[in-house]
Design an enzyme around this catalytic site. Structure first.
Site, PDB file in Angstrom:
ATOM      1  N   GLN A 134      62.447  68.477  21.885  1.00 36.52           N
ATOM      2  CA  GLN A 134      63.813  67.968  21.954  1.00 36.52           C
ATOM      3  C   GLN A 134      64.728  68.621  20.939  1.00 36.52           C
ATOM      4  OE1 GLN A 134      63.646  63.951  19.467  1.00 36.52           O
ATOM      5  NE2 GLN A 134      62.156  63.919  21.113  1.00 36.52           N
TER       6      GLN A 134
ATOM      7  N   HIS B 252      68.794  67.644  18.989  1.00 38.45           N
ATOM      8  CA  HIS B 252      69.904  66.683  18.878  1.00 38.45           C
ATOM      9  C   HIS B 252      71.205  67.427  18.605  1.00 38.45           C
ATOM     10  CE1 HIS B 252      66.769  63.709  18.643  1.00 38.45           C
ATOM     11  NE2 HIS B 252      66.272  64.266  17.561  1.00 38.45           N
TER      12      HIS B 252
ATOM     13  N   GLU C 142      67.871  64.788  11.235  1.00 33.75           N
ATOM     14  CA  GLU C 142      66.773  63.924  10.811  1.00 33.75           C
ATOM     15  C   GLU C 142      65.878  64.646   9.813  1.00 33.75           C
ATOM     16  OE1 GLU C 142      65.491  63.109  14.839  1.00 33.75           O
ATOM     17  OE2 GLU C 142      63.717  64.331  14.580  1.00 33.75           O
TER      18      GLU C 142
ATOM     19  N   HIS D  24      62.591  70.669  18.105  1.00 30.04           N
ATOM     20  CA  HIS D  24      61.496  70.093  17.330  1.00 30.04           C
ATOM     21  C   HIS D  24      60.667  69.120  18.163  1.00 30.04           C
ATOM     22  CE1 HIS D  24      64.777  67.192  17.077  1.00 30.04           C
ATOM     23  NE2 HIS D  24      63.841  66.254  16.951  1.00 30.04           N
TER      24      HIS D  24
ATOM     25  N   ARG E 267      66.114  66.264  25.824  1.00 31.91           N
ATOM     26  CA  ARG E 267      64.729  66.689  26.064  1.00 31.91           C
ATOM     27  C   ARG E 267      64.694  68.017  26.803  1.00 31.91           C
ATOM     28  NH1 ARG E 267      63.379  61.575  28.539  1.00 31.91           N
ATOM     29  NH2 ARG E 267      63.212  60.376  26.639  1.00 31.91           N
TER      30      ARG E 267
HETATM   31 ZN    ZN Z   1      64.211  64.150  17.090  1.00 34.77          ZN
END
Ligand code: ZN
Length: 322
Positions: A94, A96, A113, A170, A190
């Protein structure tokens, strides 16, 4: 004034397991539980206050109704999200979006993240970054499913730290458990889900191929991390990441063996998770038992507080613009 102790919100996942019960002794629902949202103010998935005057309220509500506890923040939504993840199987590959793209397209925050690795089976690796040199090459490799050529695999062991800026492809893989500190957002694109079919729905999970191609950083660049270690009394403090490298949060990992009298140190509040061991927290003349799996917020009014015991702690604070 009391620390704000929190009860996690649990999420079932196709790739989840039972370690949140066996390792952290959380009272999790039946089934494959992948995520404990241990410090969350996110929409309907917020953690709830476990004790004291605010008991039973969601962190989202508390952040709205008691801005003084958070130093009168600018934003309306709690900016950070701390989770434990139990990858009993591979997570989808995935990426972001960043804040600009997420605001425009999803009316949500972007998602940068980070992972601090709690456990990893021997030989574990995770997926971090990609090998395409241009966006056209990235698109072609994704559309042809050339995953082995495209994805970078990085070996992983307990104690490793990964900063995952928005735009980084990642995935966690089977056998890894992490504490994830991130922007409070749930926007995930995704690229690849190993062609899995969900037991419950009989369907494959949705892919977001074009959005993934649009938001991925090309070529991949590793962030320049500069982990610094300092000692304060009986605490060894690692600064894992901080602004300006990480504009959205500060993150520290602390090994305590004895006593640590700490302060807010100009942060408006702190998010605290005990990842191993046990001890006490003393604040405003009250002493609280804390142990592996305890989550709390030190509010703005508690300028100083003392941890005592043998513990591993993860602490974060919002970035300077939140
Ligand atoms: Zn993630």
């Amino acid at each position: 004034m009391e620390p704000i102790f929190l009860t996690p919100y649990f999420r079932p996942k196709i790739w989840g397991g039972r370690k949140l019960k066996t390792i952290f002794n959380y009272d999790i629902p039946d089934g494959q539980i992948g995520e404990a949202w241990v410090i969350s103010g996110y929409k309907n998935d917020a953690s709830t206050v476990a004790s004291g005057q605010l008991k039973g309220q969601s962190l989202r509500t508390v952040y709205h109704e008691h801005p003084e506890l958070f130093g009168q923040p600018k934003g309306e939504e709690f900016p950070l999200l701390v989770k434990f993840l139990d990858a009993n199987d591979n997570l989808s590959v995935q990426v972001h979006p960043d804040d600009d793209y997420a605001h425009k397209v999803e009316h949500d925050r972007g998602k940068t993240e980070s992972w601090y690795v709690l456990q990893a089976d021997p030989g574990s690796y995770l997926i971090y970054g990609h090998k395409a040199k241009t966006r056209a090459e990235l698109a072609q490799m994704i559309k042809k499913g050339e995953w082995d050529n495209l994805l970078r695999k990085v070996p992983v062991k307990a104690g490793d730290f990964f900063y995952v800026p928005a735009g980084t492809i990642h995935a966690l893989t089977k056998g890894i458990m992490v504490i994830e500190t991130q922007q409070s957002s749930d926007v995930t694109y995704r690229l690849y889900d190993y062609d899995r079919v969900d037991d419950q729905t009989g369907q494959k999970r949705e892919l977001h191929t074009q959005k993934s191609i649009d938001v991925t950083t090309v070529p991949h660049v590793d962030p320049e991390l500069d982990v610094k270690t300092t000692t304060e009394q009986d605490a060894v403090i690692k600064t894992l990441v901080a602004p300006p490298v990480s504009p959205h949060f500060y993150l520290w990992q602390i090994d305590l063996n004895g006593k640590w009298a700490a302060t807010l140190n100009s942060h408006p509040y702190l998010l605290v998770t005990i990842i191993d061991g046990a001890g006490t927290l003393t604040a405003d003349s009250q002493t609280y038992e804390i142990s592996k799996g305890t989550n709390l917020i030190i509010p703005n009014q508690l300028k100083d507080f003392t941890f005592t015991g043998k513990m591993k702690i993860v602490i974060s604070a919002p970035g300077n613009d939140e």
